[in-house]
Scaffold this motif. Sequence first.
Motif, PDB file in Angstrom:
ATOM      1  N   ILE A  74       0.737  -1.215   0.044  1.00 24.57           N
ATOM      2  CA  ILE A  74       0.073   0.091  -0.172  1.00 24.57           C
ATOM      3  C   ILE A  74       0.850   1.319   0.044  1.00 24.57           C
ATOM      4  CG2 ILE A  74      -1.604   1.475   1.464  1.00 24.57           C
ATOM      5  CD1 ILE A  74      -2.676  -1.580   2.373  1.00 24.57           C
ATOM      6  N   ALA A  75       1.839   1.200   0.808  1.00 23.14           N
ATOM      7  CA  ALA A  75       2.883   2.450   0.809  1.00 23.14           C
ATOM      8  C   ALA A  75       3.596   2.411  -0.506  1.00 23.14           C
ATOM      9  CB  ALA A  75       3.824   2.235   2.152  1.00 23.14           C
ATOM     10  N   VAL A  76       3.936   1.819  -0.982  1.00 21.79           N
ATOM     11  CA  VAL A  76       4.628   1.845  -2.438  1.00 21.79           C
ATOM     12  C   VAL A  76       3.555   2.219  -3.331  1.00 21.79           C
ATOM     13  CG1 VAL A  76       5.623   0.613  -4.255  1.00 21.79           C
ATOM     14  CG2 VAL A  76       6.396  -0.141  -1.970  1.00 21.79           C
ATOM     15  N   LYS A  77       2.242   1.949  -3.399  1.00 22.17           N
ATOM     16  CA  LYS A  77       1.541   2.511  -4.299  1.00 22.17           C
ATOM     17  C   LYS A  77       1.269   3.931  -4.183  1.00 22.17           C
ATOM     18  CE  LYS A  77      -1.548  -1.478  -5.443  1.00 22.17           C
ATOM     19  NZ  LYS A  77      -3.056  -1.608  -5.716  1.00 22.17           N
ATOM     20  N   HIS A  78       1.205   4.339  -2.679  1.00 24.49           N
ATOM     21  CA  HIS A  78       0.742   5.611  -2.413  1.00 24.49           C
ATOM     22  C   HIS A  78       2.223   6.578  -2.815  1.00 24.49           C
ATOM     23  CE1 HIS A  78      -0.623   8.930   0.501  1.00 24.49           C
ATOM     24  NE2 HIS A  78       0.636   9.201   0.559  1.00 24.49           N
ATOM     25  N   GLU A  79       3.264   6.077  -2.448  1.00 23.47           N
ATOM     26  CA  GLU A  79       4.516   6.799  -3.026  1.00 23.47           C
ATOM     27  C   GLU A  79       4.546   6.903  -4.354  1.00 23.47           C
ATOM     28  OE1 GLU A  79       6.733   8.777  -0.988  1.00 23.47           O
ATOM     29  OE2 GLU A  79       5.366   8.153   0.694  1.00 23.47           O
ATOM     30  N   ALA A  80       4.526   6.146  -5.046  1.00 18.57           N
ATOM     31  CA  ALA A  80       4.363   6.150  -6.630  1.00 18.57           C
ATOM     32  C   ALA A  80       3.413   6.959  -7.272  1.00 18.57           C
ATOM     33  CB  ALA A  80       4.049   4.606  -7.253  1.00 18.57           C
ATOM     34  N   LEU A  81       2.280   6.792  -6.688  1.00 20.14           N
ATOM     35  CA  LEU A  81       1.213   7.973  -6.979  1.00 20.14           C
ATOM     36  C   LEU A  81       1.501   9.286  -6.568  1.00 20.14           C
ATOM     37  CD1 LEU A  81      -2.011   5.845  -6.125  1.00 20.14           C
ATOM     38  CD2 LEU A  81      -1.252   6.578  -8.562  1.00 20.14           C
ATOM     39  N   LEU A  82       1.960   9.568  -5.442  1.00 19.40           N
ATOM     40  CA  LEU A  82       2.453  10.944  -4.972  1.00 19.40           C
ATOM     41  C   LEU A  82       3.435  11.387  -5.949  1.00 19.40           C
ATOM     42  CD1 LEU A  82       1.936  12.864  -2.585  1.00 19.40           C
ATOM     43  CD2 LEU A  82       3.598  11.809  -1.463  1.00 19.40           C
ATOM     44  N   ASN A  83       4.341  10.723  -6.055  1.00 17.98           N
ATOM     45  CA  ASN A  83       5.487  11.206  -7.106  1.00 17.98           C
ATOM     46  C   ASN A  83       4.904  11.501  -8.341  1.00 17.98           C
ATOM     47  OD1 ASN A  83       8.387  11.415  -7.806  1.00 17.98           O
ATOM     48  ND2 ASN A  83       7.631   9.901  -9.202  1.00 17.98           N
ATOM     49  N   PHE A  84       4.149  10.634  -9.123  1.00 14.58           N
ATOM     50  CA  PHE A  84       3.705  11.003 -10.308  1.00 14.58           C
ATOM     51  C   PHE A  84       2.980  12.256 -10.297  1.00 14.58           C
ATOM     52  CE2 PHE A  84       0.409  10.915 -13.628  1.00 14.58           C
ATOM     53  CZ  PHE A  84       1.325  10.381 -14.606  1.00 14.58           C
ATOM     54  N   PHE A  85       1.878  12.731  -9.450  1.00 12.62           N
ATOM     55  CA  PHE A  85       1.246  13.689  -9.309  1.00 12.62           C
ATOM     56  C   PHE A  85       2.115  14.883  -9.169  1.00 12.62           C
ATOM     57  CE2 PHE A  85      -2.340  11.108  -7.613  1.00 12.62           C
ATOM     58  CZ  PHE A  85      -2.809  10.516  -8.914  1.00 12.62           C
ATOM     59  N   GLU A  86       3.013  14.817  -8.284  1.00 11.98           N
ATOM     60  CA  GLU A  86       3.908  16.117  -7.903  1.00 11.98           C
ATOM     61  C   GLU A  86       4.825  16.191  -8.959  1.00 11.98           C
ATOM     62  OE1 GLU A  86       5.718  15.562  -4.117  1.00 11.98           O
ATOM     63  OE2 GLU A  86       3.961  16.066  -2.954  1.00 11.98           O
ATOM     64  N   GLN A  87       5.581  15.083  -9.482  1.00 11.78           N
ATOM     65  CA  GLN A  87       6.681  15.183 -10.293  1.00 11.78           C
ATOM     66  C   GLN A  87       6.381  15.453 -11.826  1.00 11.78           C
ATOM     67  OE1 GLN A  87       9.823  15.862  -8.836  1.00 11.78           O
ATOM     68  NE2 GLN A  87       8.710  15.698  -7.055  1.00 11.78           N
ATOM     69  N   VAL A  88       5.664  14.573 -12.310  1.00 14.05           N
ATOM     70  CA  VAL A  88       5.342  14.716 -13.611  1.00 14.05           C
ATOM     71  C   VAL A  88       3.965  15.784 -14.084  1.00 14.05           C
ATOM     72  CG1 VAL A  88       4.207  13.111 -15.368  1.00 14.05           C
ATOM     73  CG2 VAL A  88       5.882  12.154 -13.798  1.00 14.05           C
ATOM     74  N   LEU A  89       3.157  15.665 -13.104  1.00 10.29           N
ATOM     75  CA  LEU A  89       2.048  16.811 -13.434  1.00 10.29           C
ATOM     76  C   LEU A  89       1.990  17.941 -12.495  1.00 10.29           C
ATOM     77  CD1 LEU A  89      -1.277  14.216 -13.105  1.00 10.29           C
ATOM     78  CD2 LEU A  89       0.149  14.864 -15.130  1.00 10.29           C
ATOM     79  N   GLY A  90       2.997  18.200 -11.681  1.00 10.35           N
ATOM     80  CA  GLY A  90       3.223  19.356 -10.906  1.00 10.35           C
ATOM     81  C   GLY A  90       2.064  19.603 -10.219  1.00 10.35           C
ATOM     82  N   ILE A  91       1.329  18.799  -9.513  1.00 14.44           N
ATOM     83  CA  ILE A  91       0.190  19.279  -8.519  1.00 14.44           C
ATOM     84  C   ILE A  91       0.970  19.524  -7.164  1.00 14.44           C
ATOM     85  CG2 ILE A  91      -1.639  18.084  -7.309  1.00 14.44           C
ATOM     86  CD1 ILE A  91      -2.096  16.601 -10.109  1.00 14.44           C
ATOM     87  N   GLU A  92       0.224  20.446  -6.490  1.00 12.37           N
ATOM     88  CA  GLU A  92       0.781  20.910  -5.111  1.00 12.37           C
ATOM     89  C   GLU A  92       0.757  19.675  -4.308  1.00 12.37           C
ATOM     90  OE1 GLU A  92       1.816  23.977  -4.147  1.00 12.37           O
ATOM     91  OE2 GLU A  92       1.843  24.225  -6.406  1.00 12.37           O
ATOM     92  N   PRO A  93       1.692  19.682  -3.312  1.00 12.20           N
ATOM     93  CA  PRO A  93       1.833  18.346  -2.575  1.00 12.20           C
ATOM     94  C   PRO A  93       0.611  18.195  -1.654  1.00 12.20           C
ATOM     95  CG  PRO A  93       3.750  19.826  -2.383  1.00 12.20           C
ATOM     96  CD  PRO A  93       2.923  20.636  -3.191  1.00 12.20           C
ATOM     97  N   SER A  94       0.010  19.113  -1.207  1.00 20.49           N
ATOM     98  CA  SER A  94      -1.236  18.839  -0.312  1.00 20.49           C
ATOM     99  C   SER A  94      -2.370  18.197  -1.149  1.00 20.49           C
ATOM    100  CB  SER A  94      -1.933  20.023   0.337  1.00 20.49           C
ATOM    101  OG  SER A  94      -2.387  20.898  -0.400  1.00 20.49           O
ATOM    102  N   GLU A  95      -2.535  18.884  -2.243  1.00 16.84           N
ATOM    103  CA  GLU A  95      -3.637  17.926  -3.366  1.00 16.84           C
ATOM    104  C   GLU A  95      -3.058  16.627  -3.770  1.00 16.84           C
ATOM    105  OE1 GLU A  95      -6.671  19.365  -6.987  1.00 16.84           O
ATOM    106  OE2 GLU A  95      -4.663  20.393  -6.774  1.00 16.84           O
ATOM    107  N   ALA A  96      -1.876  16.590  -4.115  1.00 14.08           N
ATOM    108  CA  ALA A  96      -1.453  15.247  -4.540  1.00 14.08           C
ATOM    109  C   ALA A  96      -1.721  14.231  -3.433  1.00 14.08           C
ATOM    110  CB  ALA A  96       0.179  15.539  -4.953  1.00 14.08           C
ATOM    111  N   GLU A  97      -1.211  14.576  -2.364  1.00 16.13           N
ATOM    112  CA  GLU A  97      -1.382  13.729  -1.022  1.00 16.13           C
ATOM    113  C   GLU A  97      -2.713  13.182  -1.140  1.00 16.13           C
ATOM    114  OE1 GLU A  97      -0.581  11.220   2.265  1.00 16.13           O
ATOM    115  OE2 GLU A  97       1.116  12.302   1.125  1.00 16.13           O
TER     116      GLU A  97
END
Length: 163
Positions: free
Chosen positions: A77-100
């Motif tokens: 579950i943690a790996v999925k969370h981190e992968a999605l968080l990274n994608f939203f922040e790094q690739v899509l440039g979404i703000e950290p709170s919204e990405a979280e």
Amino acid sequence: MNSVELSASLEDYLETIFFLSREDGKARPKDIADRMKVRAASVTGALKTLAEKGLVNYAPYASATLTEQGREVAAKIAVKHEALLNFFEQVLGIEPSEAEEFACSMEHTIPDHILQRFVQFAEYTKKCARFDASWMDNAEGYFCKAHGHKSGQCEQCQLKKKS
């Protein structure tokens, strides 16, 4: 590892225990409640259910520890969370709170094979000279960081695509 059916809420509890127990191997119910912003009674109910499923060791008024199976499920579950968080922040440039927020909700439903595509695409965007880009804040699309142009307008990138 046997597959265990868990609700999104129970997955959140398991993931929280996983992170809280990294230092000393256990998670106090009060710390779980504080981290998740829930009442102690909710934590007690979740811990009892997780214990019945063989994912945590729990006794009333004691800290919870993950079983081996619980640790495996929580890590996934943690790996999925981190992968999605990274994608939203790094690739899509979404703000950290919204990405979280979105990573937390999507981690419960995204199939492994689709998550793997997210990870591969994020890695590709880091390595490919034609995709040295970031999402523009004004929703106009991607911006080429390497050459300072909007995606599709960068002549250097277009030349690299042809070669």
